[in-house]
Design a protein around this motif. Structure first.
Motif, PDB file in Angstrom:
ATOM      1  N   SER A  53       0.830  -1.203   0.000  1.00 44.04           N
ATOM      2  CA  SER A  53       0.000   0.000   0.000  1.00 44.04           C
ATOM      3  C   SER A  53       0.863   1.252   0.000  1.00 44.04           C
ATOM      4  O   SER A  53       0.434   2.310  -0.446  1.00 44.04           O
ATOM      5  CB  SER A  53      -0.930  -0.003   1.211  1.00 44.04           C
ATOM      6  N   GLY A  55       3.619   1.456  -1.721  1.00 42.85           N
ATOM      7  CA  GLY A  55       4.280   1.551  -3.017  1.00 42.85           C
ATOM      8  C   GLY A  55       5.576   0.766  -3.143  1.00 42.85           C
ATOM      9  O   GLY A  55       6.195   0.761  -4.206  1.00 42.85           O
ATOM     10  N   GLU A  72      -2.996   1.496  -9.668  1.00 44.64           N
ATOM     11  CA  GLU A  72      -3.705   2.750  -9.673  1.00 44.64           C
ATOM     12  C   GLU A  72      -3.865   3.158  -8.212  1.00 44.64           C
ATOM     13  O   GLU A  72      -3.798   2.340  -7.313  1.00 44.64           O
ATOM     14  CB  GLU A  72      -5.058   2.589 -10.358  1.00 44.64           C
ATOM     15  N   LYS A  73      -4.097   4.439  -8.013  1.00 46.96           N
ATOM     16  CA  LYS A  73      -4.208   4.957  -6.653  1.00 46.96           C
ATOM     17  C   LYS A  73      -5.266   4.186  -5.880  1.00 46.96           C
ATOM     18  O   LYS A  73      -6.353   3.930  -6.390  1.00 46.96           O
ATOM     19  CB  LYS A  73      -4.575   6.444  -6.680  1.00 46.96           C
ATOM     20  N   GLY A  74      -4.938   3.818  -4.672  1.00 46.01           N
ATOM     21  CA  GLY A  74      -5.881   3.087  -3.837  1.00 46.01           C
ATOM     22  C   GLY A  74      -5.815   1.591  -4.014  1.00 46.01           C
ATOM     23  O   GLY A  74      -6.547   0.858  -3.354  1.00 46.01           O
TER      24      GLY A  74
END
Length: 114
Positions: A53, A55, A72-74
């Motif tokens: 989460s 990265g 993708e974000k999230g």
């Protein structure tokens, strides 16, 4: 409940590229990480690439420099870009989501011809 839907597998010649996608839906909160695993016939399932989460990423040695995991974000959607594919990359690729427990997708076949 969590649902994972993979796409992007197929047949490709050695040296080619594919991009796998994994779309997560349902109770997609408090995700620790998402990952791609693969299982070739007669072999154990192995971790290919993982992204947390935060990265951070890690890869199995055999794909370093050739595969890239991204999100993708999230963490709703995770991708695996696979370049310079080799016949030994042939396997069923599974998406995995880590929360309190693990969830698995149905798998997508990747076949690399020599």
């Amino acid at each position: 409940q969590v649902q994972l839907v993979e796409s992007g597998g197929g047949l490709v010649q050695a040296g080619g590229s594919l991009r796998l996608s994994c779309a997560a839906s349902g109770s997609i909160f408090s995700i620790n990480a998402m990952a791609w695993y693969r299982q070739a016939p007669g072999k154990q399932r192995e971790l290919v690439a993982r992204i947390t989460s935060g990265g951070s990423t890690n890869y199995v040695d055999s794909v370093k420099g050739r595969f890239t995991i991204s999100r993708e974000k999230g963490l709703n959607t995770v991708y695996l870009q696979m370049n310079s594919l080799k016949p030994e990359d042939t396997a069923v690729y599974y998406c995995n989501l880590e929360r309190i427990r693990s969830y698995w997708g149905q798998g997508t076949q990747v076949t690399v011809s020599s």
